[in-house]
Design an enzyme around this catalytic site. Structure first.
Site, PDB file in Angstrom:
ATOM      1  N   GLN A  48       9.029  49.941  57.677  1.00 42.81           N
ATOM      2  CA  GLN A  48       8.865  48.564  58.144  1.00 42.81           C
ATOM      3  C   GLN A  48      10.079  48.134  58.961  1.00 42.81           C
ATOM      4  O   GLN A  48       9.947  47.523  60.028  1.00 42.81           O
ATOM      5  CB  GLN A  48       8.669  47.619  56.950  1.00 42.81           C
ATOM      6  CG  GLN A  48       8.180  46.221  57.313  1.00 42.81           C
ATOM      7  CD  GLN A  48       6.675  46.140  57.508  1.00 42.81           C
ATOM      8  OE1 GLN A  48       5.995  47.169  57.567  1.00 42.81           O
ATOM      9  NE2 GLN A  48       6.144  44.935  57.631  1.00 42.81           N
ATOM     10  N   GLU A  63       1.033  36.936  88.047  1.00 40.32           N
ATOM     11  CA  GLU A  63       2.262  36.855  88.851  1.00 40.32           C
ATOM     12  C   GLU A  63       2.877  38.232  89.101  1.00 40.32           C
ATOM     13  O   GLU A  63       4.076  38.407  89.087  1.00 40.32           O
ATOM     14  CB  GLU A  63       3.288  35.922  88.200  1.00 40.32           C
ATOM     15  CG  GLU A  63       2.777  34.541  87.852  1.00 40.32           C
ATOM     16  CD  GLU A  63       1.963  33.921  88.979  1.00 40.32           C
ATOM     17  OE1 GLU A  63       2.285  34.151  90.143  1.00 40.32           O
ATOM     18  OE2 GLU A  63       0.997  33.202  88.669  1.00 40.32           O
TER      19      GLU A  63
END
Length: 650
Positions: free
Chosen positions: A317, A411
């Site tokens: 994790q 963009e």
């Protein structure tokens, strides 16, 4: 005394409905819920859109009533946290007017735009062309008899497609079209075109405009009216061409001013530096949610009936989460630097100094590509880090991902942007020994040493040296760029070379941009940073970000010959050691983002950690649970259970 809620007993004594009193205090349900966003996933498209219009109107009223500065207004729109037409008004329409119009045009159009007396969109992208601006098909033909331009959409693919705010709201648009004079093509230029009546908001004659339809996700970007627009010989006055860079005279003569055409990059530079800043905000939200929930969630590892292990304590994790935490901080600092760069460029442009524009364009293009790709991937990784609950809309992560992932293509498509950066790098390489490289390419001035000298690291501890890290990233970037330049030189046709080597050119551009992020993080650490332990903790995060990149891209570092496999392994060893320094500070680091629960919009990321009761409560609040027996059960399920399906009325 810590952790005791002294007011809970008092609150239980209330003899009235507190939630109803909140509404009474606000004045109405509408006023109370004006910026509420948790119901978004339950609204249909029309209600979503109307809701966004309501929020934008309330926000503009607040901006005026409180006389907020431009920066304060920007933060208010940010915390409303919902895409709408005002994004395009302030981030594209107004900057384009500021950067591409003459002084006379500014006097007319800027007050109208800044006072919201007109609402604008940026109509460049078409159904058939996006990144290739020179391939746009919309035409603007000059008619000297009437001193007008005729704006026309000659094909289906010439339809303007995607501009935000255009579908239902914008009264005006900056429309990019092919300039035609006496049958001659003079490039693509911008024109101010009124789209709708200022009286009844109907489209003007010759204009067909609407929304392009539902997009990825449910709420997400569907609050925005991305539009489709076609012109049928629409006439506009000649003075509505954006004329700072070039003009058309009344006689039909095309005149190029002494202002470089690259000035048109100014709007893109502005927008993209904002996108980089938004990347750090979006990633920090996802990381905040995943970090808090990883601390609350416990799975396995129980000993002698004791509590299970916190998920955040598992090394797997940590190795997925902590680099994302470090990335959020890295993107924040590089966005601050990019903002200063843009401010400097803007000041220079005002003085007709265009010398720094090419580098600013390359930096914003490359960093937009890098940060949006990493953020989109990072948000989805945070969803996975939250397990099954991360898939719930109430986690805040699915909507955040659906909203954010569009940044990878709007963009400027990310791969295309990296190829633009590669042209800047190849040009820089070709000028080595002729022109002294400066700014973000200054390291090419030491290219000989970077090509010859290899890493001297012998122990994991040796990696904890800022100079060692910077040199590693510089050597990797320089060697990859020089290699591409040398191979390109072997092609007779340079464009064929670019096409053939494009995958390698993208990788070289990524290496250059990662160097910028690492170096700007380090530069931030060299500044004064007050507060106990703050600089030390940021240095740990800087190391984590750098070593994570070395591990992830160790193929580059090994292939260029700068690192040995042993040195790469030592960097990874140091990375794992640093996770133990991040772990006890993880919650404090995400708390430092200062995100409110309202802004996060996540049950899993609640500041108080009260996740499970709130998840259970939210499930029963879902309108789907309003009825005990769902609509359709008696008609379609009972016949199956009773074995009467063949005689049932389906």
């Amino acid at each position: 005394m810590e952790g005791v809620d002294y007011l809970s007993d008092e609150r239980k004594k209330a003899q009235f409905d507190v939630e109803a009193m909140k509404v009474a205090w606000a004045g109405s349900h509408e006023a109370f819920n004006v910026f509420e966003k948790f119901s978004k996933p339950l609204l249909d498209r029309k209600d979503l859109f109307k809701n966004s219009l309501r929020k934008a109107a309330y926000a503009w009223k607040l901006i005026q009533d409180l006389r907020l500065s431009d920066e304060e207004a920007k933060w208010l729109r940010h915390y409303i946290d919902e895409p709408n037409y005002t994004d395009l008004q302030w981030e594209m329409f107004v900057p384009a007017l500021e950067g591409q119009t003459t002084e006379e045009q500014k006097k007319k159009w800027l007050p109208l735009a800044k006072n919201m007396q007109i609402i604008g969109c940026y109509a460049q992208t078409e159904l058939g062309h996006g990144s290739n601006v020179q391939g746009l098909e919309t035409t603007a033909t000059f008619d000297p008899q009437t001193d007008e331009f005729i704006i026309h959409s000659p094909t289906i693919t010439s339809s303007k497609w995607w501009p935000g705010g255009m579908g239902k709201v914008a009264t005006h648009g900056i429309v990019y079209a092919r300039l035609i004079i006496n049958g001659q093509f003079h490039g693509v230029h911008g024109f101010i075109v009124q789209l709708r009546s200022m009286d009844n908001h109907f489209p003007l004659p010759g204009i067909t405009v609407g929304d392009i339809g539902l997009k990825f996700g449910h709420g997400a970007y569907n609050t925005m009216d991305n539009g489709v627009l076609r012109f049928d010989h629409v006439r506009i006055p000649r003075n509505q061409m954006l004329m700072r860079v070039s003009q058309v005279t009344k006689e039909g003569k095309f005149v190029v001013s002494d202002v470089p055409r690259q000035l048109m990059y100014g709007t893109m530079v502005s927008v993209r530096q904002t996108i980089v800043a938004d990347a750090s905000k979006a990633l920090s939200r996802a990381v905040c949610i995943a970090t808090r929930y990883s601390t609350i969630r416990r799975q396995f590892g129980s000993r002698n009936g004791g509590p299970e292990t916190q998920v955040i304590d598992y090394k797997t994790q940590q190795s997925r989460l902590f680099p994302l935490l470090a990335s959020a901080y890295a993107f924040r600092f590089v966005s601050e630097w990019l903002k200063l760069l843009y401010t400097n460029v803007k000041q220079r442009l005002a003085d007709n100094d265009f010398s720094t524009l090419p580098e600013a364009h390359a930096c914003t293009a490359g960093l937009k590509s890098l940060t949006t790709a990493a953020t989109a991937d990072g948000i989805d990784e945070c969803r996975k880090l939250c397990g099954g609950h991360g898939y719930l809309v109430s986690s805040g992560l699915p909507e955040l991902y659906a909203y954010y992932v569009a940044a990878c293509t709007y963009e400027g498509e990310n791969v295309v942007l990296m190829l633009q950066v590669s042209r800047f790098l190849v040009k820089t390489v070709s000028e080595i020994g002729i022109k002294q490289p400066v700014g973000t390419t200054a390291y090419f001035g030491r290219v000989k040493a970077l090509m010859q000298n290899n890493c001297t690291v012998q122990t994991a501890k040796d990696w904890l040296n800022i100079g060692t890290i910077v040199e590693a990233f510089e050597a990797r970037a320089a060697r990859m760029a020089v290699d591409c330049g040398q191979r390109l030189a072997k092609f007779e046709n340079s464009e064929e070379g670019f096409a053939e080597l494009s995958p390698d050119l993208v990788e070289a551009s990524l290496a250059h941009c990662q160097l910028i992020v690492v170096s700007k993080f380090i530069e931030r650490l060299q500044q004064e940073i007050p507060g106990k332990g703050v600089k030390d903790m940021l240095q740990v995060l800087c190391y984590v970000y750098a070593f994570f990149l070395i591990h992830k891209h160790q193929g580059d570092f090994l292939a260029t010959g700068y690192l040995t496999s042993k040195q790469a392994a030592l960097a990874n060893e140091q990375l794992k050691n640093l996770y133990s320094k991040v772990r006890p500070n993880a919650i404090a680091l995400v708390d430092s983002f200062n995100h409110t629960d309202h802004y996060l919009g996540s049950i899993l990321g609640r500041y108080d950690g009260n996740v499970y009761p709130k998840l259970y409560e939210a499930a029963w609040k879902d309108p789907f649970n309003d009825s005990i027996v769902a609509d359709g059960i008696h008609q379609y399920i009972q016949p199956i259970l009773r074995q009467t399906l063949h005689s049932a009325k389906l």
